[in-house]
Motif scaffolding. Sequence first.
Motif, PDB file in Angstrom:
ATOM      1  N   GLN A  25       0.829  -1.201   0.000  1.00  0.00           N
ATOM      2  CA  GLN A  25       0.000   0.000   0.000  1.00  0.00           C
ATOM      3  C   GLN A  25       0.864   1.251   0.000  1.00  0.00           C
ATOM      4  N   HIS A  26       2.132   1.117   0.259  1.00  0.00           N
ATOM      5  CA  HIS A  26       3.041   2.244   0.265  1.00  0.00           C
ATOM      6  C   HIS A  26       4.033   2.059  -0.876  1.00  0.00           C
ATOM      7  N   PRO A  27       4.381   3.111  -1.582  1.00  0.00           N
ATOM      8  CA  PRO A  27       5.247   2.963  -2.762  1.00  0.00           C
ATOM      9  C   PRO A  27       6.595   2.305  -2.490  1.00  0.00           C
ATOM     10  N   ARG A  28       7.164   2.519  -1.313  1.00  0.00           N
ATOM     11  CA  ARG A  28       8.490   1.962  -1.025  1.00  0.00           C
ATOM     12  C   ARG A  28       8.456   0.838   0.002  1.00  0.00           C
ATOM     13  N   GLN A  29       7.307   0.283   0.282  1.00  0.00           N
ATOM     14  CA  GLN A  29       7.195  -0.778   1.277  1.00  0.00           C
ATOM     15  C   GLN A  29       7.980  -2.018   0.857  1.00  0.00           C
ATOM     16  N   HIS A  30       8.019  -2.313  -0.434  1.00  0.00           N
ATOM     17  CA  HIS A  30       8.751  -3.485  -0.902  1.00  0.00           C
ATOM     18  C   HIS A  30      10.245  -3.363  -0.607  1.00  0.00           C
ATOM     19  N   LEU A  31      10.778  -2.138  -0.588  1.00  0.00           N
ATOM     20  CA  LEU A  31      12.195  -1.960  -0.272  1.00  0.00           C
ATOM     21  C   LEU A  31      12.483  -2.309   1.182  1.00  0.00           C
ATOM     22  N   VAL A  32      11.596  -1.914   2.070  1.00  0.00           N
ATOM     23  CA  VAL A  32      11.765  -2.220   3.489  1.00  0.00           C
ATOM     24  C   VAL A  32      11.680  -3.717   3.720  1.00  0.00           C
ATOM     25  N   LEU A  33      10.718  -4.357   3.073  1.00  0.00           N
ATOM     26  CA  LEU A  33      10.562  -5.798   3.228  1.00  0.00           C
ATOM     27  C   LEU A  33      11.766  -6.548   2.670  1.00  0.00           C
ATOM     28  N   SER A  34      12.303  -6.089   1.539  1.00  0.00           N
ATOM     29  CA  SER A  34      13.455  -6.781   0.975  1.00  0.00           C
ATOM     30  C   SER A  34      14.690  -6.604   1.852  1.00  0.00           C
ATOM     31  N   VAL A  35      14.848  -5.446   2.486  1.00  0.00           N
ATOM     32  CA  VAL A  35      15.973  -5.245   3.397  1.00  0.00           C
ATOM     33  C   VAL A  35      15.850  -6.173   4.593  1.00  0.00           C
ATOM     34  N   PHE A  36      14.664  -6.294   5.170  1.00  0.00           N
ATOM     35  CA  PHE A  36      14.458  -7.211   6.288  1.00  0.00           C
ATOM     36  C   PHE A  36      14.712  -8.658   5.866  1.00  0.00           C
ATOM     37  N   PHE A  37      14.311  -9.008   4.655  1.00  0.00           N
ATOM     38  CA  PHE A  37      14.532 -10.364   4.163  1.00  0.00           C
ATOM     39  C   PHE A  37      16.021 -10.646   4.007  1.00  0.00           C
ATOM     40  N   ILE A  38      16.755  -9.698   3.438  1.00  0.00           N
ATOM     41  CA  ILE A  38      18.194  -9.860   3.258  1.00  0.00           C
ATOM     42  C   ILE A  38      18.897  -9.976   4.603  1.00  0.00           C
ATOM     43  N   LEU A  39      18.503  -9.140   5.557  1.00  0.00           N
ATOM     44  CA  LEU A  39      19.108  -9.209   6.889  1.00  0.00           C
ATOM     45  C   LEU A  39      18.794 -10.539   7.570  1.00  0.00           C
ATOM     46  N   ALA A  40      17.599 -11.049   7.377  1.00  0.00           N
ATOM     47  CA  ALA A  40      17.238 -12.342   7.968  1.00  0.00           C
ATOM     48  C   ALA A  40      18.076 -13.465   7.371  1.00  0.00           C
ATOM     49  N   ILE A  41      18.267 -13.454   6.043  1.00  0.00           N
ATOM     50  CA  ILE A  41      19.085 -14.471   5.386  1.00  0.00           C
ATOM     51  C   ILE A  41      20.537 -14.383   5.866  1.00  0.00           C
ATOM     52  N   LEU A  42      21.068 -13.154   5.967  1.00  0.00           N
ATOM     53  CA  LEU A  42      22.444 -12.978   6.442  1.00  0.00           C
ATOM     54  C   LEU A  42      22.597 -13.479   7.872  1.00  0.00           C
ATOM     55  N   ASN A  43      21.601 -13.206   8.696  1.00  0.00           N
ATOM     56  CA  ASN A  43      21.632 -13.657  10.078  1.00  0.00           C
ATOM     57  C   ASN A  43      21.597 -15.183  10.149  1.00  0.00           C
ATOM     58  N   MET A  44      20.781 -15.800   9.303  1.00  0.00           N
ATOM     59  CA  MET A  44      20.708 -17.268   9.272  1.00  0.00           C
ATOM     60  C   MET A  44      22.064 -17.859   8.905  1.00  0.00           C
ATOM     61  N   VAL A  45      22.663 -17.363   7.814  1.00  0.00           N
ATOM     62  CA  VAL A  45      23.942 -17.907   7.342  1.00  0.00           C
ATOM     63  C   VAL A  45      25.040 -17.670   8.378  1.00  0.00           C
ATOM     64  N   SER A  46      25.031 -16.524   9.033  1.00  0.00           N
ATOM     65  CA  SER A  46      26.057 -16.218  10.033  1.00  0.00           C
ATOM     66  C   SER A  46      25.982 -17.146  11.235  1.00  0.00           C
ATOM     67  N   SER A  47      24.826 -17.737  11.487  1.00  0.00           N
ATOM     68  CA  SER A  47      24.683 -18.629  12.634  1.00  0.00           C
ATOM     69  C   SER A  47      24.962 -20.090  12.290  1.00  0.00           C
ATOM     70  N   PHE A  48      25.269 -20.384  11.023  1.00  0.00           N
ATOM     71  CA  PHE A  48      25.518 -21.764  10.605  1.00  0.00           C
ATOM     72  C   PHE A  48      26.805 -22.312  11.200  1.00  0.00           C
ATOM     73  N   ARG A  49      26.795 -23.625  11.451  1.00  0.00           N
ATOM     74  CA  ARG A  49      28.003 -24.349  11.837  1.00  0.00           C
ATOM     75  C   ARG A  49      28.760 -24.744  10.569  1.00  0.00           C
ATOM     76  N   VAL A  50      29.955 -25.274  10.761  1.00  0.00           N
ATOM     77  CA  VAL A  50      30.804 -25.657   9.622  1.00  0.00           C
ATOM     78  C   VAL A  50      30.080 -26.647   8.716  1.00  0.00           C
ATOM     79  N   SER A  51      29.433 -27.643   9.303  1.00  0.00           N
ATOM     80  CA  SER A  51      28.759 -28.659   8.482  1.00  0.00           C
ATOM     81  C   SER A  51      27.636 -28.049   7.647  1.00  0.00           C
ATOM     82  N   GLU A  52      26.907 -27.102   8.207  1.00  0.00           N
ATOM     83  CA  GLU A  52      25.816 -26.464   7.462  1.00  0.00           C
ATOM     84  C   GLU A  52      26.367 -25.572   6.354  1.00  0.00           C
TER      85      GLU A  52
END
Length: 95
Positions: A25-52
């Motif tokens: 509903q907001h013109p730039r809302q997709h940018l905010v959501l994509s930033v949160f998505f990217i940060l979530a993915i980075l956080n997931m990968v940063s918490s991985f163990r060697v095997s993962e």
Amino acid sequence: MLSKFHMAVPFYIPTSNVWSDPVSQHPRQHLVLSVFFILAILNMVSSFRVSELQVLLGFAGRNKSGRKHDLLMRALHLLKSGCSPAVQIKIRELY
């Protein structure tokens, strides 16, 4: 005049038909959501163990040998260079 219990709250009034654009509903809302998505993915990968990290890099066709720091840097570079949706799904599975 507003009493001390009332306050003016700005709100968004859509100018177009809301049903024609169900995602944003907001013109730039997709940018905010994509930033949160990217940060979530980075956080997931940063918490991985060697095997993962090794499984992820092997799935992406990258070198999966080395120390944890090297593996993590390779995985983060994979994300930075733009990974496919299949790799993103694999990250969520491993997490």
